[in-house]
Motif scaffolding. Structure first.
Motif, PDB file in Angstrom:
ATOM      1  N   GLU A  48      12.117  -0.637 -12.356  1.00 60.36           N
ATOM      2  CA  GLU A  48      12.717  -1.183 -11.415  1.00 60.36           C
ATOM      3  C   GLU A  48      10.956  -1.346 -10.517  1.00 60.36           C
ATOM      4  OE1 GLU A  48      14.246  -3.885 -11.548  1.00 60.36           O
ATOM      5  OE2 GLU A  48      14.557  -3.441 -14.166  1.00 60.36           O
ATOM      6  N   GLU A  49      10.438   0.336  -9.817  1.00 63.02           N
ATOM      7  CA  GLU A  49      10.020   0.436  -8.815  1.00 63.02           C
ATOM      8  C   GLU A  49       8.898   0.300  -9.250  1.00 63.02           C
ATOM      9  OE1 GLU A  49       8.382   1.996  -5.726  1.00 63.02           O
ATOM     10  OE2 GLU A  49      10.179   1.455  -6.202  1.00 63.02           O
ATOM     11  N   LYS A  50       8.147  -0.129 -10.701  1.00 62.00           N
ATOM     12  CA  LYS A  50       6.947  -0.808 -11.064  1.00 62.00           C
ATOM     13  C   LYS A  50       6.908  -2.360 -11.058  1.00 62.00           C
ATOM     14  CE  LYS A  50       4.928   1.015 -14.787  1.00 62.00           C
ATOM     15  NZ  LYS A  50       5.402   1.172 -16.527  1.00 62.00           N
ATOM     16  N   LYS A  51       7.878  -2.391 -11.365  1.00 67.68           N
ATOM     17  CA  LYS A  51       8.015  -4.175 -11.037  1.00 67.68           C
ATOM     18  C   LYS A  51       8.314  -4.979  -8.848  1.00 67.68           C
ATOM     19  CE  LYS A  51      11.541  -4.943 -15.124  1.00 67.68           C
ATOM     20  NZ  LYS A  51      12.216  -5.426 -15.951  1.00 67.68           N
ATOM     21  N   ARG A  52       8.801  -3.279  -8.608  1.00 63.08           N
ATOM     22  CA  ARG A  52       8.778  -3.422  -7.668  1.00 63.08           C
ATOM     23  C   ARG A  52       7.456  -3.986  -6.818  1.00 63.08           C
ATOM     24  NH1 ARG A  52       9.289  -1.862  -2.070  1.00 63.08           N
ATOM     25  NH2 ARG A  52       8.578   0.292  -3.857  1.00 63.08           N
ATOM     26  N   ILE A  53       6.632  -3.010  -7.668  1.00 60.63           N
ATOM     27  CA  ILE A  53       5.380  -2.787  -6.672  1.00 60.63           C
ATOM     28  C   ILE A  53       4.267  -3.482  -7.070  1.00 60.63           C
ATOM     29  CG2 ILE A  53       2.862  -1.692  -6.986  1.00 60.63           C
ATOM     30  CD1 ILE A  53       4.941   0.814  -6.947  1.00 60.63           C
TER      31      ILE A  53
ATOM     32  N   ASN B 119      -4.820  -1.161  -4.255  1.00 61.01           N
ATOM     33  CA  ASN B 119      -3.159  -0.777  -4.469  1.00 61.01           C
ATOM     34  C   ASN B 119      -3.166  -1.657  -5.434  1.00 61.01           C
ATOM     35  OD1 ASN B 119      -3.079  -0.897  -1.785  1.00 61.01           O
ATOM     36  ND2 ASN B 119      -2.411  -2.918  -1.204  1.00 61.01           N
ATOM     37  N   GLU B 120      -3.868  -1.972  -6.289  1.00 66.87           N
ATOM     38  CA  GLU B 120      -3.914  -2.757  -8.437  1.00 66.87           C
ATOM     39  C   GLU B 120      -4.422  -1.508  -9.031  1.00 66.87           C
ATOM     40  OE1 GLU B 120      -3.178  -7.735  -7.487  1.00 66.87           O
ATOM     41  OE2 GLU B 120      -5.096  -6.720  -7.882  1.00 66.87           O
TER      42      GLU B 120
ATOM     43  N   LYS C   9       5.312  -6.628  -8.200  1.00 63.87           N
ATOM     44  CA  LYS C   9       5.825  -8.291  -6.471  1.00 63.87           C
ATOM     45  C   LYS C   9       5.019  -8.196  -5.694  1.00 63.87           C
ATOM     46  CE  LYS C   9       9.895 -10.474  -5.879  1.00 63.87           C
ATOM     47  NZ  LYS C   9      11.420 -10.046  -5.138  1.00 63.87           N
ATOM     48  N   LEU C  10       5.157  -6.894  -5.520  1.00 63.05           N
ATOM     49  CA  LEU C  10       5.054  -6.512  -3.570  1.00 63.05           C
ATOM     50  C   LEU C  10       3.097  -7.380  -3.279  1.00 63.05           C
ATOM     51  CD1 LEU C  10       6.371  -3.136  -1.993  1.00 63.05           C
ATOM     52  CD2 LEU C  10       6.393  -6.014  -1.244  1.00 63.05           C
ATOM     53  N   ASN C  11       2.346  -6.866  -4.484  1.00 57.61           N
ATOM     54  CA  ASN C  11       1.076  -6.614  -4.654  1.00 57.61           C
ATOM     55  C   ASN C  11       0.608  -8.752  -4.736  1.00 57.61           C
ATOM     56  OD1 ASN C  11      -0.204  -4.372  -4.670  1.00 57.61           O
ATOM     57  ND2 ASN C  11       0.309  -3.708  -6.333  1.00 57.61           N
ATOM     58  N   LYS C  12       1.464  -9.395  -5.651  1.00 59.19           N
ATOM     59  CA  LYS C  12       0.980 -10.592  -5.915  1.00 59.19           C
ATOM     60  C   LYS C  12       2.142 -11.338  -4.932  1.00 59.19           C
ATOM     61  CE  LYS C  12       3.299 -13.836  -9.010  1.00 59.19           C
ATOM     62  NZ  LYS C  12       3.864 -14.462 -10.309  1.00 59.19           N
ATOM     63  N   GLU C  13       2.602 -11.034  -4.082  1.00 57.00           N
ATOM     64  CA  GLU C  13       3.185 -11.749  -2.965  1.00 57.00           C
ATOM     65  C   GLU C  13       2.062 -11.330  -2.064  1.00 57.00           C
ATOM     66  OE1 GLU C  13       6.782  -9.701  -1.847  1.00 57.00           O
ATOM     67  OE2 GLU C  13       7.981 -11.596  -3.622  1.00 57.00           O
ATOM     68  N   ALA C  14       1.447 -10.227  -1.992  1.00 56.68           N
ATOM     69  CA  ALA C  14       0.248 -10.020  -0.889  1.00 56.68           C
ATOM     70  C   ALA C  14      -0.829 -10.907  -1.100  1.00 56.68           C
ATOM     71  CB  ALA C  14      -0.115  -8.683  -0.957  1.00 56.68           C
ATOM     72  N   ARG C  15      -1.482 -11.096  -2.318  1.00 60.88           N
ATOM     73  CA  ARG C  15      -2.342 -11.456  -2.703  1.00 60.88           C
ATOM     74  C   ARG C  15      -2.466 -13.470  -2.837  1.00 60.88           C
ATOM     75  NH1 ARG C  15      -6.811 -10.708  -5.533  1.00 60.88           N
ATOM     76  NH2 ARG C  15      -6.288  -8.429  -5.663  1.00 60.88           N
TER      77      ARG C  15
ATOM     78  N   ASN D  82       0.944  -1.429  -0.315  1.00 62.01           N
ATOM     79  CA  ASN D  82       0.081   0.247  -0.090  1.00 62.01           C
ATOM     80  C   ASN D  82       0.644   1.288  -0.226  1.00 62.01           C
ATOM     81  OD1 ASN D  82      -1.206   1.845   1.847  1.00 62.01           O
ATOM     82  ND2 ASN D  82      -2.884   1.750   0.696  1.00 62.01           N
ATOM     83  N   GLU D  83       2.107   1.274   0.842  1.00 64.06           N
ATOM     84  CA  GLU D  83       2.767   2.303   1.080  1.00 64.06           C
ATOM     85  C   GLU D  83       3.597   2.405  -0.654  1.00 64.06           C
ATOM     86  OE1 GLU D  83       4.970   1.883   4.210  1.00 64.06           O
ATOM     87  OE2 GLU D  83       3.815   2.167   5.328  1.00 64.06           O
ATOM     88  N   ALA D  84       4.230   1.543  -1.340  1.00 65.43           N
ATOM     89  CA  ALA D  84       4.707   1.672  -2.812  1.00 65.43           C
ATOM     90  C   ALA D  84       3.034   1.928  -3.298  1.00 65.43           C
ATOM     91  CB  ALA D  84       5.079   0.705  -3.000  1.00 65.43           C
ATOM     92  N   ALA D  85       2.386   1.612  -3.626  1.00 67.33           N
ATOM     93  CA  ALA D  85       1.371   1.900  -4.402  1.00 67.33           C
ATOM     94  C   ALA D  85       1.450   4.053  -4.475  1.00 67.33           C
ATOM     95  CB  ALA D  85       0.692   0.727  -5.033  1.00 67.33           C
ATOM     96  N   VAL D  86       0.706   4.156  -3.344  1.00 67.34           N
ATOM     97  CA  VAL D  86       0.283   5.324  -2.399  1.00 67.34           C
ATOM     98  C   VAL D  86       1.501   6.405  -3.527  1.00 67.34           C
ATOM     99  CG1 VAL D  86      -0.236   6.834  -1.005  1.00 67.34           C
ATOM    100  CG2 VAL D  86      -1.213   4.723  -1.003  1.00 67.34           C
ATOM    101  N   LEU D  87       2.656   5.829  -2.792  1.00 68.00           N
ATOM    102  CA  LEU D  87       3.714   6.755  -3.099  1.00 68.00           C
ATOM    103  C   LEU D  87       4.423   6.679  -4.675  1.00 68.00           C
ATOM    104  CD1 LEU D  87       6.469   6.306  -0.409  1.00 68.00           C
ATOM    105  CD2 LEU D  87       5.171   7.706  -0.976  1.00 68.00           C
TER     106      LEU D  87
END
Length: 373
Positions: free
Chosen positions: A200-205, A247-248, A207-213, A172-177
């Motif tokens: 790379e930042e987009k890929k990281r976000i 987030n997505e 990945k975070l959403n995918k891992e959370a799901r 959530n923090e990454a998506a909002v930023l």
């Protein structure tokens, strides 16, 4: 961090998690039982234990079911080919040709290797020893399977609650930023320089959403089986899923804003990069202030959903949009032509994305507060 979290080796840290240790224990127990019961070869049981030590209890049950089916099919194939064709290179080749498509057809991809090994193991026995070897093989496999499942359930059973909360916060923090970065990039474009977009930042976000799901799915399955802690009610899981969806979506909306940046740079460059008027600058400031609302409301969302704290809900207000409308009314009458029309369309797109991000966050916040026990 618990003692089984890592081992320190010199200046480096060799991470050894609970699953690794549980796998080793399951292998040791399997080998011991096989030796005790005189079941050979014991290493087949060790392989079964390793395969069935899954990251979740749900996956362990599913893997166990697949292994049982794979083993039965492999043993039956070994019996049939060995009895009718004998133990020959031709029968060994044919059994592989038959089993691989069969396992793929039954969606047993993870068990192909064990199934082939089981079939060839039975096939390699003499005819009069088929039954003895098949029973021994079956016993070895089930010992490994049972040891893995027992250790996975009893010893440090997987707990996804804290891991999911941590991943939700990061995502959530990454998506909002990322969203606010897109708005700020648009607001800050005055010259002909190209905006800096970091893939790379987009890929990281993503990945975070995918891992959370993935963690949410594992937690839901464990809860459904009744073998994991039910400390989080079903309503909390629903709100967590909605936060992941939010987030997505907010990332997708940020991408739409980023897509406008090259167009604005090209449009301004085409007319000589004129200075930004005071009236349009006022519009940009209102757009940028919308990110303050998005950040504030999402902070409350994390407090309620992740920290399970208490906050005041925020009513959906038209005050921000009235301010933006007033700024546009001050700017529009002074200019005309396609150049300014394109600017107005861009502002409308960004304002609409901010409006969605703000309202949806407030709706989710209200639902989360009302869902609290």
């Amino acid at each position: 961090r618990p003692w089984y979290g890592y081992f320190q080796l010199g200046d480096d840290v060799l991470k050894i998690g609970a699953r690794v240790i549980k796998t080793g224990i399951a292998v040791a127990i399997t080998m011991f039982i096989c030796k005790l019961l005189n079941l050979e070869p014991a290493f087949f049981g060790a392989v079964s234990a390793v395969i069935n030590m899954q990251p979740s209890i749900f996956l362990s049950f599913r893997a166990a079911k697949d292994q049982i089916l794979v083993h039965i099919l492999g043993v039956l194939a070994g019996f049939c080919f060995g009895y009718f064709l004998g133990v020959t290179p031709l029968s060994a080749g044919l059994i592989v040709i038959l089993l691989i498509p069969l396992y793929i057809k039954l969606d047993l991809h993870s068990g192909i290797t064990m199934g082939i090994v089981a079939a060839l193991f039975v096939l390699s026995s003499s005819t009069e020893e088929f039954l003895v070897h098949a029973l021994a093989r079956t016993g070895v496999i089930f010992v490994g399977l049972g040891a893995a499942m027992l250790i996975n359930v009893v010893l440090w059973p997987p707990r996804y609650n804290q891991a999911l909360k941590g991943k939700l916060r990061q995502a959530n923090e990454a998506a909002v930023l990322y969203f606010c970065r897109a708005v700020q990039e648009y607001v800050g474009l005055e010259g002909s320089e190209q905006p800096q977009i970091e893939p790379e930042e987009k890929k990281r976000i993503y990945k975070l959403n995918k891992e959370a799901r993935q963690l949410l799915e594992l937690m839901s399955r464990e809860r459904y089986l009744g073998v994991a802690s039910k400390e989080q009610p079903k309503e909390w899981l629903t709100q967590a899923e909605k936060l992941i969806d939010y987030n997505e979506s907010i990332v997708k909306k940020a991408n739409r804003i980023f897509d406008l940046l090259p167009t604005r740079v090209e449009r301004r460059h085409g007319v000589g990069d004129p200075p930004v008027s005071e009236e349009f600058r006022a519009i940009l400031e209102v757009l940028e202030s919308g990110c303050t609302i998005v950040i504030r409301v999402n902070g409350k969302l994390r407090t309620v959903i992740i920290d399970e704290g208490t906050v005041q809900i925020e009513e959906i207000s038209e005050e921000y949009w009235e301010t933006l409308t007033h700024a546009i009314e001050q700017w529009q009458p002074r200019f005309e032509g396609s150049y300014y029309m394109h600017g107005l369309l861009e502002v409308a797109v960004i304002a609409n994305e901010i409006k969605w991000a703000t309202r949806q966050a407030k709706i989710l916040l209200q639902e989360s507060v009302e869902a609290e026990p």
